[in-house]
Design an enzyme around this catalytic site. Structure first.
Site, mmCIF file in Angstrom:
data_model
loop_
_atom_site.group_PDB
_atom_site.id
_atom_site.type_symbol
_atom_site.label_atom_id
_atom_site.label_comp_id
_atom_site.label_asym_id
_atom_site.label_seq_id
_atom_site.Cartn_x
_atom_site.Cartn_y
_atom_site.Cartn_z
ATOM 1 N N LYS A 136 56.187 57.491 18.229
ATOM 2 C CA LYS A 136 57.225 58.520 18.299
ATOM 3 C C LYS A 136 57.112 59.250 19.641
ATOM 4 O O LYS A 136 55.995 59.531 20.104
ATOM 5 C CB LYS A 136 57.033 59.491 17.136
ATOM 6 C CG LYS A 136 58.139 60.531 16.996
ATOM 7 C CD LYS A 136 57.950 61.370 15.727
ATOM 8 C CE LYS A 136 59.067 62.369 15.515
ATOM 9 N NZ LYS A 136 58.906 63.160 14.288
ATOM 10 N N SER A 160 62.755 63.313 11.154
ATOM 11 C CA SER A 160 63.035 63.141 12.562
ATOM 12 C C SER A 160 62.437 61.866 13.175
ATOM 13 O O SER A 160 62.859 61.468 14.249
ATOM 14 C CB SER A 160 62.518 64.349 13.343
ATOM 15 O OG SER A 160 61.112 64.446 13.270
ATOM 16 N N SER A 173 59.172 64.292 8.154
ATOM 17 C CA SER A 173 59.684 63.375 9.177
ATOM 18 C C SER A 173 59.103 61.968 9.170
ATOM 19 O O SER A 173 59.667 61.078 9.795
ATOM 20 C CB SER A 173 59.497 63.976 10.559
ATOM 21 O OG SER A 173 60.507 64.916 10.764
HETATM 22 N N1 GLN Z 1 63.932 67.622 8.601
HETATM 23 C C1 GLN Z 1 62.833 68.414 9.060
HETATM 24 C C2 GLN Z 1 63.328 69.460 10.010
HETATM 25 O O1 GLN Z 1 64.414 69.340 10.472
HETATM 26 C C3 GLN Z 1 61.840 67.495 9.697
HETATM 27 C C4 GLN Z 1 60.807 68.116 10.563
HETATM 28 C C5 GLN Z 1 59.691 67.185 10.906
HETATM 29 O O2 GLN Z 1 59.010 66.714 10.003
HETATM 30 N N2 GLN Z 1 59.441 66.982 12.197
HETATM 31 O O3 GLN Z 1 62.679 70.408 10.280
#
Ligand code: GLN
Length: 486
Positions: free
Chosen positions: A79, A154, A178
């Site tokens: 990532k 994400s 995420s």
């Molecule tokens: N959907 C979560 C957010 O928008 C995901 C965040 C993450 O795990 N990086 O905050």
């Protein structure tokens, strides 16, 4: 034989018996990325040169039989929020579009030491803020199961790359789902380890008290293998646990009958897609057949999970992202700047997209004098209640089962104009992060031709039980073996 679809375990056998070389394998993976990724768009950067050089060194290690690990010669993707020396690390943000770190994250170093081969960096929601990968400042990643649908977020790029067989494993990051939510959307296995199990050094922070780095793989066995190699104490991250990392794979076949599986009643309520609910019910029956005891449990503060998570996220993210000031990392805009404040404002106005700006503003508000007690402090108190919910439920059970998301992957554009609807898709994954407990996502069926994910949630530092139970499930089901037709 299609090398790109094999598990780490299978490739390892081919490598050590010299049936293939890492250079051949890596080259074929790179070719596949160049052929197929124009459809999926999971990669921000493909690192052909680094990969072939690392593959050559892996082959030398294997030839000399010197410090060969199960990851030696295996191509993986990371990532794009995890620092890689001399390789761009963008967080899919314009503000870091050309940022090249001068040092590696601890996870990057550990994987390099194990001999793994970095083939590229994957797309994400900007700074990890999003649930669909549509907040990338560069482009949308698509779900390999249906290119009109999102891969989740994400870590959408890491999940899509894994699902489309564009890497043999990938590394994601999970602040509030995420890793797990996109793993569920794309039919791959992924774990958010216990907070502090894997070093965050070199991870570009979103929420320092939630962030966890975790692997995404074809199956549970591979997930255990990768975690074994990236976990452990790190003197550069004082929040990492001192306790030694268990040899997860060695104990993965331990019997699971008699283990107690808790079903949180607050997670099985109206609003779940019918096909998701039936896939989950079917897996509960499967665990019963495997001899586990099924118990209903309660996580009474579940309804506060989402607001507490987002409030704390806004607050911590707004202070973490203050470091992007136009003078230290990445973009710097100083057109006719009068002073340093002007550079700060110009850089951030241009460098951050709307969702990031929204969260910074909300966070600054929640932390400001007069509101701090009402919002931030209150949320921290409820965070303690969320953690106690898990402690209480897990005192009577060995682990919990939950969905990863109330629906399967939604269509591109479906939620982009409604941030609240987007936040709601995280309802089942966010509470584990404030609580710090480990949680693994794995494939458990299909609804309307799209994958369904389930989560196994464990006690602090008890990833072992999640691996045993998940592995036993994958011995009697083949959902995780299903691949999209690209
Ligand atoms: N959907 C979560 C957010 O928008 C995901 C965040 C993450 O795990 N990086 O905050």
């Amino acid at each position: 034989m299609e090398l790109s679809t094999l598990t780490i375990q299978e490739i390892h056998q081919l490598l050590i018996t010299k049936k293939i070389s890492s250079v051949e394998l890596t080259q074929s993976m790179l070719n596949r990325i160049h052929d197929v990724d124009s459809k999926v768009k999971s990669y921000v950067t493909v690192t052909d040169e680094v990969a072939l050089e690392q593959a050559k060194r892996a082959d030398e290690r294997i030839a000399k039989n010197e410090s060969v690990t199960p990851l030696t010669g295996i191509p993986f993707a990371m990532k794009d929020c995890i620092s890689t020396r001399n390789v761009k690390t963008t967080c899919s943000s314009k503000i870091l579009e050309n940022y090249v770190p001068q040092y590696n994250a601890t996870v990057t170093n550990k994987l390099a030491d194990a001999g793994a081969v970095l083939v590229g960096k994957t797309n994400m929601d900007e700074f990890g803020m999003g649930s669909s990968c549509e907040n990338s400042a560069f482009f949308n990643t698509r779900n390999p199961w249906n290119l009109n649908h999102v891969p989740g977020g994400s870590s959408g790029g890491s999940a899509a790359a894994m699902s489309a067989s564009l890497a043999s494993f990938t590394i994601g990051e999970d602040t509030g789902g995420s890793v797990r939510m996109p793993a569920g959307f794309c039919n791959v296995t992924g774990i958010k380890p216990t907070y502090g199990r894997v070093s965050r050094y070199g991870l570009i922070s979103l929420v320092s008290s939630f962030d966890c780095i975790g692997p995404m793989t074809r199956d549970v066995y591979d997930c255990a293998t990768v975690l074994e190699h990236i976990a452990g104490h790190d003197e550069k991250d004082s929040t990492t646990y001192q306790s030694p990392v268990p040899n997860y794979t060695q104990h993965i076949n331990k019997p699971i009958n008699k283990l107690k599986l808790g079903i949180p009643k607050e997670y099985f309520v109206a609003g779940m897609e019918a096909g998701v609910e039936s896939a989950l019910q079917e897996s509960i029956r499967q665990f019963e057949k495997l001899g586990m005891e099924i118990h209903e449990v309660s996580l009474p503060h579940t309804k506060y999970g989402l607001p507490v998570y987002y409030l704390l996220l806004f607050a911590e993210a707004s202070s973490n992202l203050a470091r992007f000031d136009g003078t230290r990392f990445g973009l710097s805009k100083s057109d006719n700047a009068k002073d340093v404040i002007d550079i700060y404002l110009q850089t951030r106005r241009e460098g951050f997209d709307d969702e990031v700006k929204r969260r910074i503003m909300l966070g600054a508000y929640a932390l400001s004098a007069g509101y701090y007690d009402a919002y931030y402090l209150k949320a921290q108190k409820v965070r303690t209640l969320l953690r106690r919910d898990f402690e209480t439920a897990l005192a009577s059970c060995d682990l919990l089962l939950a969905p990863t998301c109330p629906t399967t992957a939604f269509k591109l554009g479906e939620k982009t104009n409604d941030p609240l609807a987007m936040y709601l898709s995280d309802i089942y994954v966010v509470a584990t992060n404030p609580a710090g407990v480990p949680a693994m996502a794995l494939p458990c069926g299909f609804s309307n031709d799209m994958p369904v994910g389930m989560q196994l949630i464990g006690k602090h530092l008890d990833e072992q039980t999640l691996f045993q139970v998940g592995h036993a499930y994958q011995q009697v089901t083949d959902w995780h073996k299903k691949l999209p037709n690209l």
